[in-house]
Write a protein that holds these residues in place. Structure first.
Motif, PDB file in Angstrom:
ATOM      1  N   THR A   1       3.714  -7.740   3.774  1.00  0.00           N
ATOM      2  CA  THR A   1       2.890  -6.547   3.586  1.00  0.00           C
ATOM      3  C   THR A   1       3.743  -5.315   3.807  1.00  0.00           C
ATOM      4  OG1 THR A   1       0.884  -7.679   4.300  1.00  0.00           O
ATOM      5  CG2 THR A   1       0.860  -5.289   4.384  1.00  0.00           C
ATOM      6  N   ARG A   2       3.702  -4.421   2.846  1.00  0.00           N
ATOM      7  CA  ARG A   2       4.460  -3.169   2.951  1.00  0.00           C
ATOM      8  C   ARG A   2       3.492  -2.007   2.873  1.00  0.00           C
ATOM      9  NH1 ARG A   2       8.467  -2.392  -1.425  1.00  0.00           N
ATOM     10  NH2 ARG A   2       9.363  -0.874   0.023  1.00  0.00           N
ATOM     11  N   THR A   3       3.640  -1.071   3.789  1.00  0.00           N
ATOM     12  CA  THR A   3       2.809   0.128   3.802  1.00  0.00           C
ATOM     13  C   THR A   3       3.726   1.344   3.803  1.00  0.00           C
ATOM     14  OG1 THR A   3       1.187  -1.062   5.107  1.00  0.00           O
ATOM     15  CG2 THR A   3       0.913   1.306   4.957  1.00  0.00           C
ATOM     16  N   ILE A   4       3.532   2.209   2.801  1.00  0.00           N
ATOM     17  CA  ILE A   4       4.414   3.364   2.630  1.00  0.00           C
ATOM     18  C   ILE A   4       3.559   4.613   2.460  1.00  0.00           C
ATOM     19  CG2 ILE A   4       6.291   4.330   1.234  1.00  0.00           C
ATOM     20  CD1 ILE A   4       6.765   1.466   0.183  1.00  0.00           C
ATOM     21  N   GLY A   5       4.064   5.738   2.905  1.00  0.00           N
ATOM     22  CA  GLY A   5       3.371   7.001   2.675  1.00  0.00           C
ATOM     23  C   GLY A   5       2.178   7.180   3.587  1.00  0.00           C
ATOM     24  N   ASN A   6       1.089   7.702   3.036  1.00  0.00           N
ATOM     25  CA  ASN A   6      -0.085   8.036   3.842  1.00  0.00           C
ATOM     26  C   ASN A   6      -1.191   6.991   3.755  1.00  0.00           C
ATOM     27  OD1 ASN A   6       1.008  10.625   4.607  1.00  0.00           O
ATOM     28  ND2 ASN A   6       0.516  11.342   2.545  1.00  0.00           N
ATOM     29  N   ALA A   7      -0.865   5.813   3.289  1.00  0.00           N
ATOM     30  CA  ALA A   7      -1.876   4.771   3.138  1.00  0.00           C
ATOM     31  C   ALA A   7      -2.485   4.428   4.488  1.00  0.00           C
ATOM     32  CB  ALA A   7      -1.264   3.528   2.499  1.00  0.00           C
ATOM     33  N   GLY A   8      -3.733   4.005   4.457  1.00  0.00           N
ATOM     34  CA  GLY A   8      -4.380   3.674   5.715  1.00  0.00           C
ATOM     35  C   GLY A   8      -5.459   2.617   5.558  1.00  0.00           C
TER      36      GLY A   8
ATOM     37  N   SER B   1       5.483 -11.112   7.466  1.00  0.00           N
ATOM     38  CA  SER B   1       6.402  -9.982   7.559  1.00  0.00           C
ATOM     39  C   SER B   1       5.619  -8.710   7.270  1.00  0.00           C
ATOM     40  CB  SER B   1       7.550 -10.135   6.563  1.00  0.00           C
ATOM     41  OG  SER B   1       8.386  -8.993   6.584  1.00  0.00           O
ATOM     42  N   ILE B   2       5.605  -7.778   8.227  1.00  0.00           N
ATOM     43  CA  ILE B   2       4.909  -6.510   8.057  1.00  0.00           C
ATOM     44  C   ILE B   2       5.931  -5.392   8.109  1.00  0.00           C
ATOM     45  CG2 ILE B   2       3.125  -4.972   8.944  1.00  0.00           C
ATOM     46  CD1 ILE B   2       1.824  -7.384  10.254  1.00  0.00           C
ATOM     47  N   GLN B   3       6.051  -4.653   7.015  1.00  0.00           N
ATOM     48  CA  GLN B   3       6.969  -3.521   6.954  1.00  0.00           C
ATOM     49  C   GLN B   3       6.147  -2.257   6.730  1.00  0.00           C
ATOM     50  OE1 GLN B   3      10.059  -4.284   4.015  1.00  0.00           O
ATOM     51  NE2 GLN B   3       9.780  -6.487   4.269  1.00  0.00           N
ATOM     52  N   ALA B   4       6.255  -1.335   7.627  1.00  0.00           N
ATOM     53  CA  ALA B   4       5.469  -0.112   7.528  1.00  0.00           C
ATOM     54  C   ALA B   4       6.367   1.102   7.738  1.00  0.00           C
ATOM     55  CB  ALA B   4       4.346  -0.106   8.560  1.00  0.00           C
ATOM     56  N   ALA B   5       6.157   2.124   6.917  1.00  0.00           N
ATOM     57  CA  ALA B   5       6.951   3.353   7.023  1.00  0.00           C
ATOM     58  C   ALA B   5       6.081   4.533   6.634  1.00  0.00           C
ATOM     59  CB  ALA B   5       8.179   3.265   6.112  1.00  0.00           C
ATOM     60  N   GLY B   6       6.604   5.726   6.873  1.00  0.00           N
ATOM     61  CA  GLY B   6       5.865   6.925   6.507  1.00  0.00           C
ATOM     62  C   GLY B   6       4.773   7.235   7.513  1.00  0.00           C
ATOM     63  N   ASN B   7       3.639   7.697   7.021  1.00  0.00           N
ATOM     64  CA  ASN B   7       2.537   8.101   7.896  1.00  0.00           C
ATOM     65  C   ASN B   7       1.363   7.134   7.829  1.00  0.00           C
ATOM     66  OD1 ASN B   7       3.776  10.630   8.720  1.00  0.00           O
ATOM     67  ND2 ASN B   7       3.391  11.331   6.620  1.00  0.00           N
ATOM     68  N   ALA B   8       1.670   5.871   7.617  1.00  0.00           N
ATOM     69  CA  ALA B   8       0.624   4.862   7.486  1.00  0.00           C
ATOM     70  C   ALA B   8      -0.216   4.777   8.754  1.00  0.00           C
ATOM     71  CB  ALA B   8       1.249   3.502   7.179  1.00  0.00           C
TER      72      ALA B   8
ATOM     73  N   LEU C   1       0.854  -1.178   0.000  1.00  0.00           N
ATOM     74  CA  LEU C   1       0.000   0.000   0.000  1.00  0.00           C
ATOM     75  C   LEU C   1       0.893   1.232   0.000  1.00  0.00           C
ATOM     76  CD1 LEU C   1      -2.570  -1.047   2.778  1.00  0.00           C
ATOM     77  CD2 LEU C   1      -2.698  -1.499   0.321  1.00  0.00           C
ATOM     78  N   SER C   2       0.584   2.190  -0.847  1.00  0.00           N
ATOM     79  CA  SER C   2       1.408   3.399  -0.888  1.00  0.00           C
ATOM     80  C   SER C   2       0.546   4.588  -1.290  1.00  0.00           C
ATOM     81  CB  SER C   2       2.575   3.225  -1.863  1.00  0.00           C
ATOM     82  OG  SER C   2       2.106   3.074  -3.186  1.00  0.00           O
ATOM     83  N   GLY C   3       1.159   5.773  -1.288  1.00  0.00           N
ATOM     84  CA  GLY C   3       0.422   6.976  -1.636  1.00  0.00           C
ATOM     85  C   GLY C   3      -0.662   7.264  -0.622  1.00  0.00           C
ATOM     86  N   ASN C   4      -1.850   7.603  -1.110  1.00  0.00           N
ATOM     87  CA  ASN C   4      -2.970   7.923  -0.224  1.00  0.00           C
ATOM     88  C   ASN C   4      -4.034   6.829  -0.217  1.00  0.00           C
ATOM     89  OD1 ASN C   4      -1.980  10.564   0.506  1.00  0.00           O
ATOM     90  ND2 ASN C   4      -2.579  11.252  -1.542  1.00  0.00           N
ATOM     91  N   PHE C   5      -3.672   5.632  -0.634  1.00  0.00           N
ATOM     92  CA  PHE C   5      -4.665   4.562  -0.669  1.00  0.00           C
ATOM     93  C   PHE C   5      -5.270   4.360   0.714  1.00  0.00           C
ATOM     94  CE2 PHE C   5      -6.009   0.211   0.032  1.00  0.00           C
ATOM     95  CZ  PHE C   5      -6.923   0.044  -1.006  1.00  0.00           C
ATOM     96  N   THR C   6      -6.612   4.309   0.762  1.00  0.00           N
ATOM     97  CA  THR C   6      -7.315   4.101   2.024  1.00  0.00           C
ATOM     98  C   THR C   6      -8.405   3.063   1.825  1.00  0.00           C
ATOM     99  OG1 THR C   6      -6.951   6.416   2.636  1.00  0.00           O
ATOM    100  CG2 THR C   6      -8.604   5.201   3.885  1.00  0.00           C
TER     101      THR C   6
END
Length: 336
Positions: free
Chosen positions: A281-288, A301-308, A261-266
């Motif tokens: 699962t990778r979450t980058i940026g503002n995804a929620g 494996s859960i990798q999350a960064a940014g403002n997720a 998930l990346s960008g603004n995907f919600t």
């Protein structure tokens, strides 16, 4: 003697003619009865086939209703009438074969969606848990509305796992900054253990059977809509998918593979990511994800960064529960 023989011959001839006529009449009557039975049976089979065909259409098109005339099958035709609510739907089929007409009337109830148990904002069920959490991400088990605002409601843990050793691992590997961003019931970091006996394979298979949207492996960006607030959908992703940009969705999403998930995907509802071996699962940026996120596999494996943001939202889950439709039916009556 000659006259007697002639009279006898004429009598036998007349009797034979009468017998032949009777046999012919009986044969005509038998043929007519056989033909009548055949045509009656065909009209019945056509009407019943019409019901089966439209039950399958209703499985795929969950809003299908109304009248559908002049359908062709088996050298005959049938008309379909669908009316009533999902809880008591009536399907009337009028089968026509030559001069014969047969009515079949079926009442059915659409089965309810089997919702997964929700016990935390993120739930991880795995024999090997690996978390790599960075950035300004938030995992919040407090109740939120579908816009991500905190509301008054029962709080759940931020992260739920299967056993005490997983709980200890999660807590011990969290960076202090991230630990403070995992909030909800039970203190900070909000991590709890649940004895969950859910058959996730069976549950996900039932949801996949009812899927409204299917996505193949690939990247889906702005313009991708996986359901709306008024019409949430069940989305099935077969393989590794990347959801980005301003794409969004409502309902339940099942991912059999890796999810990015990346960008603004919600997504508002429930996301289930599962696999027979390793899932990442990778979450980058503002995804929620507003609702609940569930990760099930031998290795997770859960990798999350940014403002997720992973926010528990009862309203998002309830919206899915109230509006999603199953693809299974219970036949209540079948009249022919």
């Amino acid at each position: 003697m000659g006259k007697g023989t002639l009279i006898l011959a004429l009598g036998v001839s007349i009797l034979t003619s009468i017998l032949i006529m009777n046999i012919s009449a009986n044969n005509d009557k038998a043929f007519s009865s056989t033909l009548d039975f055949y045509e009656t049976t065909q009209s019945r089979l056509i009407a019943n086939s019409g019901v089966e065909i439209y039950l399958e259409k209703l499985r795929r098109n969950k809003t299908l209703s109304g009248n559908f005339f002049d359908n062709i099958i088996m050298n005959g035709r049938y008309d379909i009438y669908i009316y009533g609510p999902d809880s008591l739907m009536t399907i009337k089929s009028v089968g026509k074969y030559r001069q014969k007409v047969h009515n079949t009337i079926v009442t059915a109830s659409r089965s309810k969606i089997t919702m997964p148990p929700i016990n935390s904002a993120i739930y991880v069920s795995s024999t090997n848990v690996n978390l790599d959490l960075n950035g300004n991400m938030t995992i919040d088990g407090n109740d939120h509305d579908m816009n991500g605002n905190i509301v008054t409601g029962t709080s759940l843990p931020g992260i739920g796992v299967d056993n005490a050793s997983d709980s200890a691992y999660v807590i011990n590997t969290l960076k202090p900054k991230i630990a403070n961003d995992i909030v909800g019931a039970g203190g900070t970091p909000s991590v709890s253990t649940f004895a969950d006996a859910t058959d996730w394979k069976k549950l996900t298979e039932n949801l996949i059977f009812a899927a409204d949207i299917s996505l193949a492996t690939g990247t889906y960006t702005t313009g991708t809509v996986l359901g709306t607030a008024s019409e949430p959908k069940i989305t099935y992703c077969s393989g590794d998918v990347h959801l980005s940009g301003d794409a969004y969705g409502y309902g339940i999403m099942i991912v059999n593979g890796n999810l990015e998930l990346s960008g603004n995907f919600t997504f508002r509802g429930i996301v289930i990511t599962y696999g027979q071996s390793t899932i990442e699962t990778r979450t980058i940026g503002n995804a929620g994800i507003y609702g609940s996120s569930i990760f099930v596999g031998q290795n997770v494996s859960i990798q999350a960064a940014g403002n997720a943001k992973f926010l528990y939202s009862k309203s998002a889950i309830d919206n899915a529960k109230a509006n999603l439709k199953s693809s299974r039916f219970q036949i209540l009556s079948w009249w022919e």
